[in-house]
Scaffold this motif. Structure first.
Motif, mmCIF file in Angstrom:
data_model
loop_
_atom_site.group_PDB
_atom_site.id
_atom_site.type_symbol
_atom_site.label_atom_id
_atom_site.label_comp_id
_atom_site.label_asym_id
_atom_site.label_seq_id
_atom_site.Cartn_x
_atom_site.Cartn_y
_atom_site.Cartn_z
ATOM 1 N N SER A 1 3.043 -0.605 -9.159
ATOM 2 C CA SER A 1 2.335 0.634 -9.481
ATOM 3 C C SER A 1 3.118 1.577 -10.394
ATOM 4 N N GLY A 2 4.428 1.474 -10.425
ATOM 5 C CA GLY A 2 5.240 2.372 -11.247
ATOM 6 C C GLY A 2 5.332 3.781 -10.703
ATOM 7 N N ARG A 3 4.970 3.974 -9.446
ATOM 8 C CA ARG A 3 4.943 5.327 -8.881
ATOM 9 C C ARG A 3 6.254 5.754 -8.234
ATOM 10 N N CYS A 4 7.260 4.879 -8.280
ATOM 11 C CA CYS A 4 8.547 5.197 -7.654
ATOM 12 C C CYS A 4 9.646 5.326 -8.696
ATOM 13 N N THR B 1 12.119 8.570 -5.120
ATOM 14 C CA THR B 1 10.905 9.370 -4.976
ATOM 15 C C THR B 1 9.699 8.501 -5.322
ATOM 16 N N CYS B 2 8.681 8.552 -4.456
ATOM 17 C CA CYS B 2 7.437 7.816 -4.705
ATOM 18 C C CYS B 2 6.253 8.771 -4.593
ATOM 19 N N ARG B 3 5.305 8.635 -5.511
ATOM 20 C CA ARG B 3 4.039 9.351 -5.392
ATOM 21 C C ARG B 3 3.184 8.577 -4.401
ATOM 22 N N ALA C 1 0.816 -1.204 0.000
ATOM 23 C CA ALA C 1 0.000 0.000 0.000
ATOM 24 C C ALA C 1 0.855 1.261 0.000
ATOM 25 N N HIS C 2 1.912 1.284 0.756
ATOM 26 C CA HIS C 2 2.785 2.458 0.841
ATOM 27 C C HIS C 2 4.217 2.017 0.626
ATOM 28 N N THR C 3 4.871 2.525 -0.410
ATOM 29 C CA THR C 3 6.205 2.055 -0.740
ATOM 30 C C THR C 3 7.351 2.971 -0.332
ATOM 31 N N PRO C 4 7.161 4.140 0.258
ATOM 32 C CA PRO C 4 8.335 4.941 0.613
ATOM 33 C C PRO C 4 9.296 4.200 1.538
#
Length: 148
Positions: free
Chosen positions: A52-55, A67-69, A5-8
């Motif tokens: 997700s490709g958000r990082c 950096t992750c959205r 759920a949260h990848t930071p």
């Protein structure tokens, strides 16, 4: 497989380490990469996966920025990194906009570049061989992208 759920914090695990004798930066590693898959293998055998490709990862001469959205905006973590052996880099946390209590003090990552694809995987540190055994193991697949 469970989607993360949260990848930071996962990217924090990806890159935290100290290093010994360092080599020059690898020019093939420099630039920006979008993580297409991040896999966390936990000590209890669970496998958590994010596709997700958000990082993104940005490798500079001696700095790595992840950096992750997220739902709260951008989460950015900065590391100092150096090549410590052929195809292995080590990092030390330099700053973060997210919590880092799960980060390990010693982390090294083997990496392989094939064309525009980058694969990284945490490995046992040469200076602290049991560091990876005590913490989660991570793997990342990424593709090269233009840096913003």
């Amino acid at each position: 497989m469970t989607r993360i759920a949260h990848t930071p914090w996962l990217l924090g695990l990806l890159c935290t380490a100290s290093w010994a004798q360092a080599a020059a930066p690898d020019p093939a590693l420099l630039g920006c990469w979008r993580a297409t898959t991040i896999v966390l293998h936990t000590a209890d055998g669970a496998r958590l996966e994010d596709r997700s490709g958000r990082c993104t990862l940005r490798f500079k001469e001696d700095q790595l920025e992840s950096t992750c959205r997220t739902t709260r905006g951008l989460a950015t973590t900065t590391y100092q990194y150096q090549i410590v052996r052929p195809q292995v880099y080590a990092t030390t946390l330099a700053g973060s906009t997210v919590r880092t209590e799960m980060a390990r003090t010693t982390r090294e990552y083997a990496y392989r570049i094939e064309g525009e694809r980058l694969h990284t995987a945490s490995v046992a540190s040469a200076t602290a061989p049991d560091a990876s055994a005590t913490g989660p193991r991570t793997e990342t697949d990424a593709i090269r992208i233009a840096c913003p």
